[in-house]
Design a protein around this motif. Sequence first.
Motif, PDB file in Angstrom:
ATOM      1  N   TRP A 142      10.910   5.188 -10.220  1.00 47.82           N
ATOM      2  CA  TRP A 142      11.182   3.937  -9.513  1.00 47.82           C
ATOM      3  C   TRP A 142      12.644   3.522  -9.633  1.00 47.82           C
ATOM      4  CZ3 TRP A 142       8.873   1.862  -5.699  1.00 47.82           C
ATOM      5  CH2 TRP A 142       7.480   1.900  -5.559  1.00 47.82           C
ATOM      6  N   ASP A 195       3.075  -0.426  -6.615  1.00 48.47           N
ATOM      7  CA  ASP A 195       2.201   0.750  -6.541  1.00 48.47           C
ATOM      8  C   ASP A 195       0.886   0.446  -5.824  1.00 48.47           C
ATOM      9  OD1 ASP A 195       3.613   2.900  -8.019  1.00 48.47           O
ATOM     10  OD2 ASP A 195       3.532   1.460  -9.670  1.00 48.47           O
ATOM     11  N   ASP A 196       0.748  -0.754  -5.280  1.00 46.75           N
ATOM     12  CA  ASP A 196      -0.519  -1.140  -4.653  1.00 46.75           C
ATOM     13  C   ASP A 196      -0.242  -2.062  -3.466  1.00 46.75           C
ATOM     14  OD1 ASP A 196      -3.212  -1.502  -4.125  1.00 46.75           O
ATOM     15  OD2 ASP A 196      -3.476  -3.041  -5.672  1.00 46.75           O
ATOM     16  N   THR A 213      -1.816   1.605  -1.213  1.00 48.01           N
ATOM     17  CA  THR A 213      -1.074   2.742  -1.758  1.00 48.01           C
ATOM     18  C   THR A 213      -1.496   3.104  -3.183  1.00 48.01           C
ATOM     19  OG1 THR A 213       0.758   1.290  -2.446  1.00 48.01           O
ATOM     20  CG2 THR A 213       0.914   2.342  -0.275  1.00 48.01           C
ATOM     21  N   ARG A 214      -2.340   2.316  -3.807  1.00 51.13           N
ATOM     22  CA  ARG A 214      -2.884   2.733  -5.111  1.00 51.13           C
ATOM     23  C   ARG A 214      -3.751   3.979  -4.960  1.00 51.13           C
ATOM     24  NH1 ARG A 214      -6.234  -2.130  -4.540  1.00 51.13           N
ATOM     25  NH2 ARG A 214      -8.416  -1.553  -4.119  1.00 51.13           N
ATOM     26  N   PRO A 219       1.795   9.369  -6.291  1.00 51.09           N
ATOM     27  CA  PRO A 219       2.528   8.113  -6.083  1.00 51.09           C
ATOM     28  C   PRO A 219       4.032   8.345  -5.958  1.00 51.09           C
ATOM     29  CG  PRO A 219       0.986   7.957  -7.925  1.00 51.09           C
ATOM     30  CD  PRO A 219       1.092   9.403  -7.578  1.00 51.09           C
TER      31      PRO A 219
END
Length: 296
Positions: A142, A195-196, A213-214, A219
């Motif tokens: 990230w 992340d979600d 997107t979880r 990822p």
Amino acid sequence: MRVANQAGRLQVVADGIAVDVETASGGRFSAEPQQIFDRWDEFTSWAATVDFTDGTPLVESELGAPVPRPGQIFAVGVNYADHVEESGLTLPDAPFVFTKFPASIAGPYDTIEHPGGSVDFEVELVAVIGKEARHVPVSEGWNYVAGLTLGQDLSERDLQLSGPPPQQFGLGKSFAGFAPIGPVLVTPDEFENADDIEVSTVLSGELMQKSRTRHLIFPIPVLVSYLSSILPLRPGDLIFTGTPSGIGFTRDPKRLIGVDDELVSRADTIGEMRHRFAATGRPHPLTTVSRSTSHV
């Protein structure tokens, strides 16, 4: 922080109010949106001090792609388990990566040429690289992401799936306008959970795709790590992270994009894109190509 490309000029945006970066910074930063990624950390530090008192309303009709000329566009196929299932494939052991060509970039509200054939939709979260990444550990993935935007990995399936393997993934997904992104770029800290994030596609009023997107198999930090282990990721590069189930080509009957359709794409916090399609009046490329009868 939210940034936009309005009429070709870089803007910092808050609550629908835009501040022109070049003007507000006294020329310290260029108005050219693509150039900011080479100075991303410096820019974000400055942007945190921006006073929006003298800003002006963001003009939606003037918005272009927030990353107008990426050097590299990576795209990840079958990265949601439900999309793997609908495609009749098996879960991948590593990211399945192809490329879209930079000339396919379009803005969030552009009219896109419809080349004929089987044009399909694939809503995706798009990660934008903020500094050069090489051999990045997953735990630091990230740290190399400038921000997130929304994208459609538009795909003309006839060309994409034509011929023997390896098939024409790059060309079939890179017609002019087949990589629309926008409407803004949003830094990861703006999300409740980066992340979600919910993404969805609505085609002429009918919900076609909706997921979070979880559910990504690989990822974003994994994608940054994996790609950077192979080649350098550079500031302003894009990673289309994959699409969930619901694409038109695997439906029975198929539901593909026609010239009368409106495609609406949405992502939490980022916003909404809307696209119309226009017939080109030209024949589909597969109908015009012919193999030479002479061989060396």
